[in-house]
Design a protein around this motif. Structure first.
Motif, PDB file in Angstrom:
ATOM      1  N   LYS A 129       0.789  -1.093   0.101  1.00  0.00           N
ATOM      2  CA  LYS A 129       0.073   0.064   0.096  1.00  0.00           C
ATOM      3  C   LYS A 129       0.888   1.243  -0.141  1.00  0.00           C
ATOM      4  CE  LYS A 129      -2.748  -1.330   3.255  1.00  0.00           C
ATOM      5  NZ  LYS A 129      -4.083  -1.348   4.310  1.00  0.00           N
ATOM      6  N   ASN A 133       0.389   4.011  -2.855  1.00  0.00           N
ATOM      7  CA  ASN A 133       0.238   5.472  -2.652  1.00  0.00           C
ATOM      8  C   ASN A 133       1.316   6.339  -3.152  1.00  0.00           C
ATOM      9  OD1 ASN A 133      -2.289   4.831  -1.016  1.00  0.00           O
ATOM     10  ND2 ASN A 133      -0.880   4.640   0.918  1.00  0.00           N
ATOM     11  N   GLU A 145      -6.759   0.295 -12.238  1.00  0.00           N
ATOM     12  CA  GLU A 145      -5.920   0.498 -11.167  1.00  0.00           C
ATOM     13  C   GLU A 145      -6.034  -0.217  -9.878  1.00  0.00           C
ATOM     14  OE1 GLU A 145      -3.511   2.810 -11.337  1.00  0.00           O
ATOM     15  OE2 GLU A 145      -3.691   3.098 -13.654  1.00  0.00           O
ATOM     16  N   LEU A 146      -5.271  -0.490  -9.277  1.00  0.00           N
ATOM     17  CA  LEU A 146      -5.409  -1.341  -7.876  1.00  0.00           C
ATOM     18  C   LEU A 146      -5.804  -0.557  -6.964  1.00  0.00           C
ATOM     19  CD1 LEU A 146      -4.693  -4.146  -6.713  1.00  0.00           C
ATOM     20  CD2 LEU A 146      -2.253  -3.192  -6.136  1.00  0.00           C
ATOM     21  N   ARG A 147      -6.713  -1.058  -6.046  1.00  0.00           N
ATOM     22  CA  ARG A 147      -7.286  -0.508  -4.869  1.00  0.00           C
ATOM     23  C   ARG A 147      -6.608  -1.081  -3.620  1.00  0.00           C
ATOM     24  NH1 ARG A 147     -13.741  -0.187  -5.503  1.00  0.00           N
ATOM     25  NH2 ARG A 147     -13.337   1.093  -3.434  1.00  0.00           N
ATOM     26  N   ALA A 148      -6.459  -0.464  -2.502  1.00  0.00           N
ATOM     27  CA  ALA A 148      -5.972  -0.741  -1.372  1.00  0.00           C
ATOM     28  C   ALA A 148      -6.838  -1.852  -0.692  1.00  0.00           C
ATOM     29  CB  ALA A 148      -5.580   0.386  -0.312  1.00  0.00           C
ATOM     30  N   GLU A 149      -8.210  -1.841  -0.928  1.00  0.00           N
ATOM     31  CA  GLU A 149      -9.037  -2.931  -0.386  1.00  0.00           C
ATOM     32  C   GLU A 149      -8.601  -4.414  -1.181  1.00  0.00           C
ATOM     33  OE1 GLU A 149     -11.155   0.259  -2.046  1.00  0.00           O
ATOM     34  OE2 GLU A 149      -9.747   0.770  -0.401  1.00  0.00           O
ATOM     35  N   THR A 150      -8.328  -4.367  -2.452  1.00  0.00           N
ATOM     36  CA  THR A 150      -7.987  -5.386  -2.855  1.00  0.00           C
ATOM     37  C   THR A 150      -6.904  -6.186  -2.423  1.00  0.00           C
ATOM     38  OG1 THR A 150      -8.878  -4.715  -5.119  1.00  0.00           O
ATOM     39  CG2 THR A 150      -7.319  -6.591  -5.059  1.00  0.00           C
TER      40      THR A 150
END
Length: 460
Positions: A129, A133, A145-150
């Motif tokens: 993460k 960021n 795009e990658l999400r932190a929740e993934t």
């Protein structure tokens, strides 16, 4: 390993996967031909997300022990290193430790004391993460795009290392390198690159040998030996009755590549557009003209899997000609009736569970692309239910049980009888997983995402 420059490096690859087995005589022949290193892949994503998601191997410990015994005894006599990549199928930390435990047992039984290095490739979501960021994580098609929740949803995440961590372990004195997730080619390329062989021929040779004998006229007969030098490489089978031909060697660039002329590695791209494949005799092929273009940014590919639910499966066989005359209509009716019965009995709406009906023997593989027409002679019906918990998945399958056994086709005025493959009919498969990461991380240091643990006989 000496300070004198070497003119060539011979890489012995016994098989496409540790645990697949081979005739030890082929290993002995490779050693006799002057092998400098033994490399073998220990895993893959080919078998789906379960092995990464659950951190379990697809091979059995006895098969891995048998193969390691063959490799270790040969390598000990010859004084050459053994490199295993993607240990435990998916390259998780647990997979590396699993193979390391088997390796320790084999060496104890054989009276061997080979210096071992373990390379861990599992990634911490919190660390990733930070990279996310900072804008250092980028998607590969077809993902966005990658999400932190993934990242947080993954049970296990690994990074596919290049050759550099393996080289670091070898330079520290390891004779056995047990690596986590690695590119298939890095396993074979590491030692030749360390010994000064050029990147173009090295990466190309590594690509050709990654699956052992698959680049030969008989993939079942064993592995291959690649000899890499300043101008190219030669490749020959370890079984003297088998051949490599320009076609079988060149064809392997079509295997698992988006572009048959290019293949991306963490530090650059292999380019074989100008490669020339020449038969030296009826068994050995010479390859020249391969190039490697160093990338502007070093990247590590991420692989991650998460739980999508829990599965229960049942399987029935149909040979009733009236049902098979229009099996698609029967399947449509089955789907409709299952949804109705589940709603009536369990009170579940469509979004609270899912199921798939697969008709093996009728378009289960090609679906609408199937060129054959006409009714099938027999069909195996697989019902695969997915739900948030195992009990619900099994309950849905149990509601479908009498339908899988007796559902008549539209227009039939009697109950047919089909045959379940097992008793009980419902087989609980446990957690189901899906791949959710197809992204790369920009890295300034090729070693930064990996951890190398050296044994007592290696130096820090």
């Amino acid at each position: 390993m000496g300070n004198e420059p070497v003119k060539s490096v011979r890489v012995l690859t016994p098989s496409g996967m540790l645990g697949a087995g081979w005739d030890h005589a082929t290993i002995e022949r490779g050693i006799a031909l002057g092998a400098d290193v033994i490399s073998i892949d220990g895993g893959s994503t080919d078998s789906g997300p379960h092995y990464l998601g659950s951190a379990t191997p697809k091979t059995t410990a006895k098969a891995v022990a048998r193969d390691l015994r063959s490799l270790f005894t040969a390598a000990a006599d010859a004084g050459i290193p053994v490199i295993v990549g993607s240990c435990g199928t998916s390259g998780t930390d647990r997979g590396v430790d699993w193979v390391a435990g088997i390796a320790a047992e084999v060496m104890a039984e054989e009276g061997l004391d080979l210096p071992v290095a373990k390379i861990y490739s599992e990634q911490n979501p919190a660390d990733l993460k930070e990279h996310l960021n900072a804008g250092r994580v980028h998607p590969l098609p077809p993902l966005g795009e990658l999400r932190a929740e993934t990242l947080e949803s993954c049970t296990h995440i690994v990074g596919a290392m290049g050759h550099e961590p393996i080289v670091a372990a070898l330079r520290a004195g390891a004779q056995v390198v047990l690596a986590g997730r690695a590119t298939d080619t890095a396993v074979a390329a590491a030692y030749p690159l360390m010994m000064g062989m050029p990147a173009g021929p090295t990466w190309h040779a590594a690509k050709i040998v990654e699956c052992g004998g698959q680049c030969t006229t008989n993939p079942r007969a064993g592995g291959v030996l690649a000899t890499i030098d300043a101008d190219g490489f030669t490749i020959e089978p370890l079984d003297p009755t088998v051949s490599c031909t320009p076609i079988t060697v060149a064809a392997h660039m079509l295997y698992e590549t988006v572009n048959p002329f290019e293949m991306r590695e963490p530090d650059g791209t292999l380019d074989v557009r100008e490669a020339r494949y020449t038969a030296l005799d009826d068994r050995i092929v010479r390859v020249e003209g391969s190039k490697f273009h160093v990338a502007g940014q070093y990247t590590i590919k991420l692989e991650g899997a998460r739980v999508t639910g829990y599965e229960t499966m049942s399987f029935a066989a149909i040979r009733d000609p009236l049902v098979l005359a229009d099996i698609d209509a029967w399947a449509d009716l089955m789907r409709t009736v299952i949804r109705q019965r589940v709603g009536q009995t369990l009170g579940l709406a469509d979004g609270e569970y899912a199921f798939d009906l697969r008709l093996y023997g009728h378009n289960a593989v090609l679906d609408d692309l199937e060129p054959e027409s006409g009714p099938p002679r027999e069909v195996g019906v697989m019902l695969l239910v997915n739900a948030p918990d195992q009990a619900t998945a099994t309950a849905v399958a149990k509601v479908a049980n009498p339908l899988m056994l007796h559902l008549p086709a539209p227009g039939m005025d009697y109950l047919p009888s089909f045959a379940f493959a097992s008793s009980p009919a419902e087989v609980e498969r446990g957690a189901a997983y899906e791949f959710v990461l197809n992204h790369v991380v920009d890295c300034d240091d090729p070693l930064s995402l990996f951890r190398i643990e050296l044994g007592e006989n290696t130096r820090a």
